[in-house]
Design an enzyme around this catalytic site. Structure first.
Site, PDB file in Angstrom:
ATOM      1  N   PHE A 118      73.802  43.719  22.356  1.00  0.00           N
ATOM      2  CA  PHE A 118      74.194  43.448  20.968  1.00  0.00           C
ATOM      3  C   PHE A 118      74.989  44.587  20.319  1.00  0.00           C
ATOM      4  O   PHE A 118      75.359  44.481  19.155  1.00  0.00           O
ATOM      5  CB  PHE A 118      72.988  43.184  20.055  1.00  0.00           C
ATOM      6  CG  PHE A 118      71.930  42.267  20.575  1.00  0.00           C
ATOM      7  CD1 PHE A 118      72.144  41.468  21.674  1.00  0.00           C
ATOM      8  CD2 PHE A 118      70.697  42.197  19.964  1.00  0.00           C
ATOM      9  CE1 PHE A 118      71.173  40.618  22.150  1.00  0.00           C
ATOM     10  CE2 PHE A 118      69.710  41.355  20.432  1.00  0.00           C
ATOM     11  CZ  PHE A 118      69.948  40.562  21.536  1.00  0.00           C
ATOM     12  N   CYS A 119      75.225  45.693  21.005  1.00  0.00           N
ATOM     13  CA  CYS A 119      75.747  46.909  20.357  1.00  0.00           C
ATOM     14  C   CYS A 119      74.848  47.285  19.176  1.00  0.00           C
ATOM     15  O   CYS A 119      75.289  47.864  18.183  1.00  0.00           O
ATOM     16  CB  CYS A 119      77.187  46.741  19.899  1.00  0.00           C
ATOM     17  SG  CYS A 119      78.356  46.540  21.248  1.00  0.00           S
ATOM     18  N   ASN A 120      73.602  46.911  19.267  1.00  0.00           N
ATOM     19  CA  ASN A 120      72.641  47.126  18.176  1.00  0.00           C
ATOM     20  C   ASN A 120      71.268  47.324  18.811  1.00  0.00           C
ATOM     21  O   ASN A 120      70.554  46.358  19.068  1.00  0.00           O
ATOM     22  CB  ASN A 120      72.649  45.905  17.246  1.00  0.00           C
ATOM     23  CG  ASN A 120      71.752  46.085  16.039  1.00  0.00           C
ATOM     24  OD1 ASN A 120      70.768  46.823  16.075  1.00  0.00           O
ATOM     25  ND2 ASN A 120      72.086  45.393  14.958  1.00  0.00           N
TER      26      ASN A 120
END
Length: 518
Positions: free
Chosen positions: A144-146
């Site tokens: 998620f790049c998170n």
């Protein structure tokens, strides 16, 4: 900043692209090792600067509210369609994350999900990405790049993320499932120009490729007299570069002598292949055993000659197929030769003779018998074999008749498909199509080999060696009749050599005997 001054910089802040792993609720971060990766927060999108003016004009013409409403409506439709996907048994086929509160003020037009097989196990996101690209759907995958959302929705504890990192997983690799847990997910972002019909086509793609049953043929019937023999021997000294054919070649502890003993890596220390650098297919290494040298040629380049007895003195850690491998980096002169030809900043690494990698051994499975499940369970009781820089096994064997069937099924005689697309070490003749799928134990001449299971193919088989373009064939054709229920596309069989101290060879013309169940 000079390289010898970098140690004085104690970086605190970090942004996208600068770390290998991080945690959201604990002060734990591992920066990338290369200075240019560690200090460049985010990726500068040079290529799209020219499109900024047109993009702003389009937003002004349509209005951000209209774009937002349209993409949100598409996302709702996609989310509900995914959530309703089930197998014939009634088990869910898709796990959608988020979207508990469907409010346009709080939820952006991104749908994140993972696919499940009929037994409820995760299907790797890299498998999904491979198949979607063949059907011209562009998605994103990963964590998620998170890191916070990734941990929350995938139920990943801090310790599990640390363990994954210790075993070699970083955020940009293809290790999508570790110990039966996903390391990331699939993300779909409907663009403003998409329509309901586009979403429906995407759902149909999922149904046809993941929900419907896909039966791998056990064996093709044939009246041909079975008399399998070795017709070609191919050695690939440099991983992902071209191989050279030879009439006879020595066997070693890691496979063919010198096979995949070298690899090329980028500035991050990750190995590169033809999917990222297609020009590698035009680099031609050849081993001269008499003079103990390796000659390397490429179009419009001077021949590069390396001493086989020489190991560079620059120790280098690199990452190969999820493994942290130890090797020795050649000097700038050698790197410049490869960089000049490919247009990429890459270095040549030779595997350390003291470093050992092993074949991958999967978890046992208990589903209905198939070629794939039998091969996986067979591996459980076998010892691991040592490998150099190859992906997962020492040898890949394909049959000429199987290649012929694949080419015929493409329905286009103009598509250049032959055994070289599949990069085998050994090509066999005198065998009906796909009978090699059922081999478990074989002998070639006087040497004994054991199966590591069928080879899961990727888009590297689609690289055109002349234009360097990556198309869809033959992988798309293979996916139509060689795909498992969890999306793997199988062709060719991986083998390990039962190594002993006796010097042995494989020769063209050697007869192949197969004895299953030993």
């Amino acid at each position: 900043v000079k390289n010898d001054s970098l140690g004085a910089l104690n970086k605190k802040y970090w942004g996208g692209g600068t770390v290998s792993v991080s945690l959201a609720d604990e002060s734990y971060v591992k920066f990338r090792t290369k200075p240019e990766d560690r200090f460049e927060d985010g990726t500068i999108n040079f290529m799209n600067i020219i499109a900024l003016e047109k993009g702003i004009e389009q937003i002004q013409n349509l209005s951000i509210n209209l774009i937002s409403g349209h993409t949100y409506a598409l996302s709702i439709y996609l989310c509900e369609s995914l959530d309703s996907l089930t197998y014939g048994s009634g088990s869910k086929a898709c796990l959608v994350y988020g979207w508990e509160n469907r409010n346009i003020e709080e939820q952006g037009p991104i749908v994140c999900f993972n696919m499940l097989n009929e037994q409820g196990d995760y299907i790797g996101y890299s498998v999904f990405e491979k198949l979607s690209s063949l059907h011209n759907f562009h998605i994103r995958t990963g964590c998620f790049c998170n890191p916070g959302a990734c941990q929350k929705y995938l139920n990943l504890t801090n310790e599990r993320i640390k363990k994954n990192f210790r075993t070699g997983h970083v955020c940009w690799d293809d290790n999508d499932i570790i110990d039966n847990y996903p390391t990331g997910a699939i993300r779909v972002s409907p663009p403003y120009m998409a329509t309901i019909e586009d979403i429906s086509k995407f759902i149909l793609f999922i149904k046809e490729n993941f929900i419907q049953e896909h039966q791998i043929p056990e064996i093709y019937t044939s009246n041909v007299t079975v008399n399998p023999r070795v017709s070609k021997i191919v050695v690939y000294p440099i991983k992902s570069c071209n191989g050279f054919e030879i009439d006879t070649w020595e066997l070693g502890e890691t496979g063919f002598l010198y096979d995949r003993e070298w690899t090329l890596v980028d500035t991050r220390g990750n190995y590169v292949n033809q999917k990222s650098v297609p020009a590698l297919c035009q680099i031609q290494p050849n081993i001269d055993l008499e003079n103990k040298i390796m000659k390397i040629d490429a179009p419009n380049m001077e021949t590069l000659i390396l001493d086989l007895n020489y190991y560079p003195n620059i120790e280098s850690s690199c990452r190969v197929c999820g493994d942290r491998a130890l090797g020795y980096a050649y000097d700038k002169t050698i790197s410049d030769w490869f960089s000049s030809f490919t247009g990429y900043n890459i270095d040549l690494i030779r595997k350390s003779p003291t470093y050992t990698r092993y074949t991958k051994r999967p978890e046992a499975i208990t589903e209905e018998p198939s070629i794939w499940s039998r091969a996986k369970n067979l591996l459980i009781s076998q010892p691991k074999s040592t490998i150099s820089f190859s992906n997962e096994a020492q040898f890949l064997i394909v049959s000429q008749e199987s290649v012929r069937v694949v080419k015929e099924k493409t329905g286009n005689a103009n598509i250049p498909i032959d055994y070289t697309n599949f990069r085998p070490n050994i090509v066999v003749e005198g065998l009906p199509p796909f009978q090699e799928d059922n081999w478990e134990h074989i002998t070639i001449g006087r040497s004994s080999f054991r199966s590591n299971g069928p080879c899961n193919r990727c888009r590297m088989v689609c690289v055109d060696k002349e234009s360097l373009l990556i198309g869809n064939e033959p992988l798309k054709t293979l996916s139509s009749f060689r795909k498992t229920d969890d999306g793997k596309i199988l062709f060719g069989v991986l083998f390990s050599y039962n190594y002993n101290s006796v010097r042995d060879y494989v020769n063209i013309g050697d007869r192949i005997e197969f004895v299953n169940g030993e």
